[in-house]
Design an enzyme around this catalytic site. Structure first.
Site, PDB file in Angstrom:
ATOM      1  CB  SER A 125      -0.816   0.130   1.236  1.00  0.00           C
ATOM      2  OG  SER A 125      -1.896  -1.202   1.450  1.00  0.00           O
ATOM      3  CG  HIS A 171      -1.898  -0.718  -4.632  1.00  0.00           C
ATOM      4  ND1 HIS A 171      -2.433   0.531  -4.249  1.00  0.00           N
ATOM      5  CD2 HIS A 171      -2.095  -1.488  -3.258  1.00  0.00           C
ATOM      6  CE1 HIS A 171      -2.884   0.505  -3.183  1.00  0.00           C
ATOM      7  NE2 HIS A 171      -2.645  -0.446  -2.547  1.00  0.00           N
ATOM      8  CD  GLU A 213      -2.838   3.133  -7.240  1.00  0.00           C
ATOM      9  OE1 GLU A 213      -3.227   4.340  -7.190  1.00  0.00           O
ATOM     10  OE2 GLU A 213      -2.379   2.790  -6.434  1.00  0.00           O
TER      11      GLU A 213
HETATM   12  N1  CAA Z   1     -17.190 -10.231  -2.522  1.00  0.00           N
HETATM   13  C1  CAA Z   1     -17.997 -10.526  -3.524  1.00  0.00           C
HETATM   14  N2  CAA Z   1     -19.099  -9.537  -3.656  1.00  0.00           N
HETATM   15  C2  CAA Z   1     -19.133  -8.475  -2.815  1.00  0.00           C
HETATM   16  C3  CAA Z   1     -18.290  -8.307  -1.923  1.00  0.00           C
HETATM   17  C4  CAA Z   1     -17.160  -9.383  -1.698  1.00  0.00           C
HETATM   18  N3  CAA Z   1     -16.221  -9.392  -0.894  1.00  0.00           N
HETATM   19  N4  CAA Z   1     -18.529  -7.093  -1.274  1.00  0.00           N
HETATM   20  C5  CAA Z   1     -19.581  -6.852  -1.775  1.00  0.00           C
HETATM   21  N5  CAA Z   1     -20.026  -7.607  -2.824  1.00  0.00           N
HETATM   22  C6  CAA Z   1     -21.011  -7.436  -3.612  1.00  0.00           C
HETATM   23  C7  CAA Z   1     -22.131  -8.176  -3.370  1.00  0.00           C
HETATM   24  O1  CAA Z   1     -22.993  -8.554  -4.585  1.00  0.00           O
HETATM   25  C8  CAA Z   1     -23.203  -7.486  -2.405  1.00  0.00           C
HETATM   26  O2  CAA Z   1     -24.464  -8.172  -2.617  1.00  0.00           O
HETATM   27  P1  CAA Z   1     -24.706  -9.141  -1.371  1.00  0.00           P
HETATM   28  O3  CAA Z   1     -24.655  -8.357   0.074  1.00  0.00           O
HETATM   29  O4  CAA Z   1     -26.246  -9.397  -1.620  1.00  0.00           O
HETATM   30  O5  CAA Z   1     -23.798 -10.267  -1.518  1.00  0.00           O
HETATM   31  C9  CAA Z   1     -22.824  -6.058  -3.012  1.00  0.00           C
HETATM   32  O6  CAA Z   1     -21.634  -6.183  -3.543  1.00  0.00           O
HETATM   33  C10 CAA Z   1     -23.276  -4.940  -2.147  1.00  0.00           C
HETATM   34  O7  CAA Z   1     -22.626  -5.075  -1.045  1.00  0.00           O
HETATM   35  P2  CAA Z   1     -22.976  -4.493   0.518  1.00  0.00           P
HETATM   36  O8  CAA Z   1     -24.599  -4.174   0.463  1.00  0.00           O
HETATM   37  O9  CAA Z   1     -22.257  -5.214   1.447  1.00  0.00           O
HETATM   38  O10 CAA Z   1     -22.468  -3.064   0.550  1.00  0.00           O
HETATM   39  P3  CAA Z   1     -22.216  -1.832  -0.698  1.00  0.00           P
HETATM   40  O11 CAA Z   1     -23.500  -1.760  -1.595  1.00  0.00           O
HETATM   41  O12 CAA Z   1     -21.834  -0.699   0.231  1.00  0.00           O
HETATM   42  O13 CAA Z   1     -20.964  -2.120  -1.361  1.00  0.00           O
HETATM   43  C11 CAA Z   1     -18.517  -2.073  -1.249  1.00  0.00           C
HETATM   44  C12 CAA Z   1     -19.918  -2.956  -0.923  1.00  0.00           C
HETATM   45  C13 CAA Z   1     -18.221  -2.470  -2.681  1.00  0.00           C
HETATM   46  C14 CAA Z   1     -17.325  -2.519  -0.426  1.00  0.00           C
HETATM   47  C15 CAA Z   1     -18.911  -0.437  -1.238  1.00  0.00           C
HETATM   48  O14 CAA Z   1     -19.190  -0.278   0.070  1.00  0.00           O
HETATM   49  C16 CAA Z   1     -17.561   0.162  -1.534  1.00  0.00           C
HETATM   50  O15 CAA Z   1     -17.076   0.446  -2.683  1.00  0.00           O
HETATM   51  N6  CAA Z   1     -16.807   0.782  -0.525  1.00  0.00           N
HETATM   52  C17 CAA Z   1     -15.456   1.470  -0.565  1.00  0.00           C
HETATM   53  C18 CAA Z   1     -14.331   0.437  -0.734  1.00  0.00           C
HETATM   54  C19 CAA Z   1     -13.087   0.907  -0.774  1.00  0.00           C
HETATM   55  O16 CAA Z   1     -13.009   2.537  -0.917  1.00  0.00           O
HETATM   56  N7  CAA Z   1     -12.169   0.360  -0.986  1.00  0.00           N
HETATM   57  C20 CAA Z   1     -10.634   0.960  -1.081  1.00  0.00           C
HETATM   58  C21 CAA Z   1     -10.095   0.829   0.057  1.00  0.00           C
HETATM   59  S1  CAA Z   1      -8.315   1.386   0.003  1.00  0.00           S
HETATM   60  C22 CAA Z   1      -7.556   0.326  -0.468  1.00  0.00           C
HETATM   61  O17 CAA Z   1      -8.045  -1.060  -0.920  1.00  0.00           O
HETATM   62  C23 CAA Z   1      -6.019   0.512  -0.859  1.00  0.00           C
HETATM   63  C24 CAA Z   1      -5.012   0.264   0.320  1.00  0.00           C
HETATM   64  O18 CAA Z   1      -3.829  -0.071  -0.043  1.00  0.00           O
HETATM   65  C25 CAA Z   1      -5.367   0.399   1.642  1.00  0.00           C
HETATM   66  P1  NAD Z   2      -3.713  -9.321   6.226  1.00  0.00           P
HETATM   67  O1  NAD Z   2      -3.204  -9.042   7.477  1.00  0.00           O
HETATM   68  O2  NAD Z   2      -5.172  -9.527   5.993  1.00  0.00           O
HETATM   69  O3  NAD Z   2      -2.895 -10.698   5.349  1.00  0.00           O
HETATM   70  C1  NAD Z   2      -1.749 -10.933   5.388  1.00  0.00           C
HETATM   71  C2  NAD Z   2      -1.298 -12.404   5.242  1.00  0.00           C
HETATM   72  O4  NAD Z   2      -0.213 -12.577   5.036  1.00  0.00           O
HETATM   73  C3  NAD Z   2      -1.761 -13.072   6.559  1.00  0.00           C
HETATM   74  O5  NAD Z   2      -2.675 -14.139   6.283  1.00  0.00           O
HETATM   75  C4  NAD Z   2      -0.374 -13.709   7.191  1.00  0.00           C
HETATM   76  O6  NAD Z   2      -0.688 -14.837   7.709  1.00  0.00           O
HETATM   77  C5  NAD Z   2       0.418 -13.713   5.841  1.00  0.00           C
HETATM   78  N1  NAD Z   2       1.727 -13.786   5.889  1.00  0.00           N
HETATM   79  C6  NAD Z   2       2.748 -12.931   6.523  1.00  0.00           C
HETATM   80  N2  NAD Z   2       3.744 -13.143   6.243  1.00  0.00           N
HETATM   81  C7  NAD Z   2       3.959 -13.994   5.454  1.00  0.00           C
HETATM   82  C8  NAD Z   2       5.003 -14.789   4.838  1.00  0.00           C
HETATM   83  N3  NAD Z   2       6.154 -14.529   5.171  1.00  0.00           N
HETATM   84  N4  NAD Z   2       4.738 -15.708   3.935  1.00  0.00           N
HETATM   85  C9  NAD Z   2       3.516 -16.336   3.642  1.00  0.00           C
HETATM   86  N5  NAD Z   2       2.425 -15.452   4.324  1.00  0.00           N
HETATM   87  C10 NAD Z   2       2.894 -14.646   4.992  1.00  0.00           C
HETATM   88  O7  NAD Z   2      -3.166  -8.079   5.245  1.00  0.00           O
HETATM   89  P2  NAD Z   2      -3.827  -7.482   4.063  1.00  0.00           P
HETATM   90  O8  NAD Z   2      -5.037  -6.468   4.246  1.00  0.00           O
HETATM   91  O9  NAD Z   2      -4.358  -8.601   3.042  1.00  0.00           O
HETATM   92  O10 NAD Z   2      -2.829  -6.762   3.381  1.00  0.00           O
HETATM   93  C11 NAD Z   2      -1.561  -7.530   2.766  1.00  0.00           C
HETATM   94  C12 NAD Z   2      -0.658  -6.571   1.970  1.00  0.00           C
HETATM   95  O11 NAD Z   2      -1.842  -5.700   0.874  1.00  0.00           O
HETATM   96  C13 NAD Z   2      -0.151  -5.417   2.643  1.00  0.00           C
HETATM   97  O12 NAD Z   2       0.914  -4.905   2.001  1.00  0.00           O
HETATM   98  C14 NAD Z   2      -1.172  -4.336   2.682  1.00  0.00           C
HETATM   99  O13 NAD Z   2      -0.403  -2.898   2.749  1.00  0.00           O
HETATM  100  C15 NAD Z   2      -1.244  -4.503   1.225  1.00  0.00           C
HETATM  101  N6  NAD Z   2      -2.983  -3.607   0.960  1.00  0.00           N
HETATM  102  C16 NAD Z   2      -3.942  -3.882   1.774  1.00  0.00           C
HETATM  103  C17 NAD Z   2      -5.249  -3.401   1.531  1.00  0.00           C
HETATM  104  C18 NAD Z   2      -6.147  -3.387   2.655  1.00  0.00           C
HETATM  105  O14 NAD Z   2      -7.195  -2.679   2.239  1.00  0.00           O
HETATM  106  N7  NAD Z   2      -6.021  -4.171   3.688  1.00  0.00           N
HETATM  107  C19 NAD Z   2      -5.237  -2.843   0.021  1.00  0.00           C
HETATM  108  C20 NAD Z   2      -4.553  -2.967  -0.797  1.00  0.00           C
HETATM  109  C21 NAD Z   2      -3.118  -3.346  -0.601  1.00  0.00           C
END
Ligand code: CAA
Ligand code: NAD
Length: 309
Positions: free
Chosen positions: A144, A165, A177
């Site tokens: 991330s 990503h 990404e």
């Molecule tokens: N698998 C399969 N289908 C899924 C699902 C999953 N994990 N999650 C949601 N769905 C589908 C299903 O069809 C679901 O309907 P059912 O509940 O009947 O199965 C439908 O989407 C609607 O889901 P929800 O009613 O739970 O809620 P929602 O309409 O709000 O949608 C969401 C869920 C798509 C997650 C939406 O809330 C959303 O877009 N949230 C924002 C997520 C976001 O910003 N993600 C980026 C995070 S940052 C990141 O990832 C990067 C990082 O490095 C940290």
């Molecule tokens: P998580 O904690 O849900 O899962 C990590 C997994 O990796 C665990 O199951 C752990 O047992 C396993 N693990 C740790 N060390 C290991 C090793 N040496 N060999 C094999 N398995 C190992 O974490 P996550 O949220 O899935 O995040 C994973 C990566 O993805 C991170 O780099 C995070 O920054 C990135 N990421 C996270 C998100 C998010 O929304 N959580 C979104 C995009 C990217």
């Protein structure tokens, strides 16, 4: 004639630089992200091996994949549930699991790493895989926030190392990404763009800069929401409602923090704070630190800013 020759030479050199399509994918880390990436790759016909540290964790990962596939199938095959069941079985057949990354990567086209957000741990993993993976294998990280070049520096395949990503939840979020470091070859980068499209995702090209595009904007926004709450300027519930109804976001910042994982969010902000301590956008948050110290990591542990069922 000269034109034909130039065209011919161009087409020869472009096919020489074209990499064979990715067929076999190894995903390392079967948590929130790894399970989702494995699901999408298996759904799109790739042969997938999901690797984690224990059979118990992998059992849970497969359960998560099955449950998510059920949600997809319920929508996709609403009229014909029996086709939905066949779809689930077909996808699961494309996906196996292993606790032995070293043996799996001997014959894989692509490694996607999705383990803990810690540079030393990621470098340790890739350093050891580099010694045993096939020459043609491309390495990628789903990090991330960490520089891809720093992770790649633990290997000898800098030209075959890039970033992929994905976004949480991977089966639903359309973006990938694709990150090119100064050493990533054009051939590798093109292969990663093609692979992202083969997954049914929309790739965007990113430089190897902190947080790439989405997280560079999203993480400071989520941290600002915590700071606003810490100052007593709004309850978390009101801030979430405000951003959903006032800005059209599908989740409020506290819901999203719980969804991403508070440990991952803390890893990101602590890393950026260490890199640029004077930047107020990257300042750590006492409230976030306290929740993580208490093991309240968000949806995945049942409690974070909110309690989850
Ligand atoms: N698998 C399969 N289908 C899924 C699902 C999953 N994990 N999650 C949601 N769905 C589908 C299903 O069809 C679901 O309907 P059912 O509940 O009947 O199965 C439908 O989407 C609607 O889901 P929800 O009613 O739970 O809620 P929602 O309409 O709000 O949608 C969401 C869920 C798509 C997650 C939406 O809330 C959303 O877009 N949230 C924002 C997520 C976001 O910003 N993600 C980026 C995070 S940052 C990141 O990832 C990067 C990082 O490095 C940290
Ligand atoms: P998580 O904690 O849900 O899962 C990590 C997994 O990796 C665990 O199951 C752990 O047992 C396993 N693990 C740790 N060390 C290991 C090793 N040496 N060999 C094999 N398995 C190992 O974490 P996550 O949220 O899935 O995040 C994973 C990566 O993805 C991170 O780099 C995070 O920054 C990135 N990421 C996270 C998100 C998010 O929304 N959580 C979104 C995009 C990217």
């Amino acid at each position: 004639m000269a034109f034909i020759t130039r065209q011919f030479v161009r087409s020869l050199s472009s096919s020489a630089s074209r990499q064979a399509a990715i067929k076999h994918v190894t995903i390392i880390g079967g948590g929130l992200m790894g399970a989702g990436i494995a699901q999408v790759a298996a759904t799109t016909g790739h042969s997938v091996v999901l690797v984690d540290m224990s059979e118990d964790i992998l059992k849970k990962s497969v359960k998560v994949i099955e449950n998510s596939l059920k949600r997809v199938a319920k929508k996709k095959f609403a009229e014909k549930p029996e086709d939905g069941e066949a779809f689930i079985q077909k996808v699961l057949k494309n996906c196996s699991t292993s606790t032995d990354a070293a043996s799996v990567v001997q014959s894989t086209d692509l490694v996607v790493e999705a383990i803990v957000e810690n540079l030393k741990v990621k470098q340790g993993l890739f350093g050891s895989l580099d010694k045993v993976a096939s020459e043609h294998t491309i390495f990628t990280s789903n990090t991330s926030s960490l520089p891809i070049a720093d992770i790649a520096s633990s290997t000898t395949r800098l030209d075959r190392f890039g970033g992929l990503h994905f976004f949480n939840p991977v089966p639903m979020m359309k973006l990938v990404e694709v990150i090119k470091t100064p050493s990533t070859s054009q051939k590798t980068f093109d292969t990663l763009l093609e692979f992202s499209k083969a997954l049914g995702k929309q790739p965007v090209s990113c430089k190897d800069t902190p947080g790439f595009i989405v997280n560079r904007l999203l993480v400071p926004y989520m941290m600002e929401a915590i700071r606003l709450h810490e100052r007593g300027h709004g309850s978390k519930e009101d801030i979430d409602v405000a951003m959903k109804l006032g800005a059209g976001y599908p989740m409020g910042p506290f819901e999203l923090l719980d969804y991403v994982g508070l440990d991952t969010s803390k890893f990101i902000i602590d890393g950026w704070h260490a890199m640029d301590p004077d930047n107020p956008l990257f300042a750590p948050s006492p409230m976030l630190n306290k929740l993580v110290a208490e093991g309240k990591l968000g949806k995945k542990t049942g409690e974070g800013f909110y309690k989850h069922k």
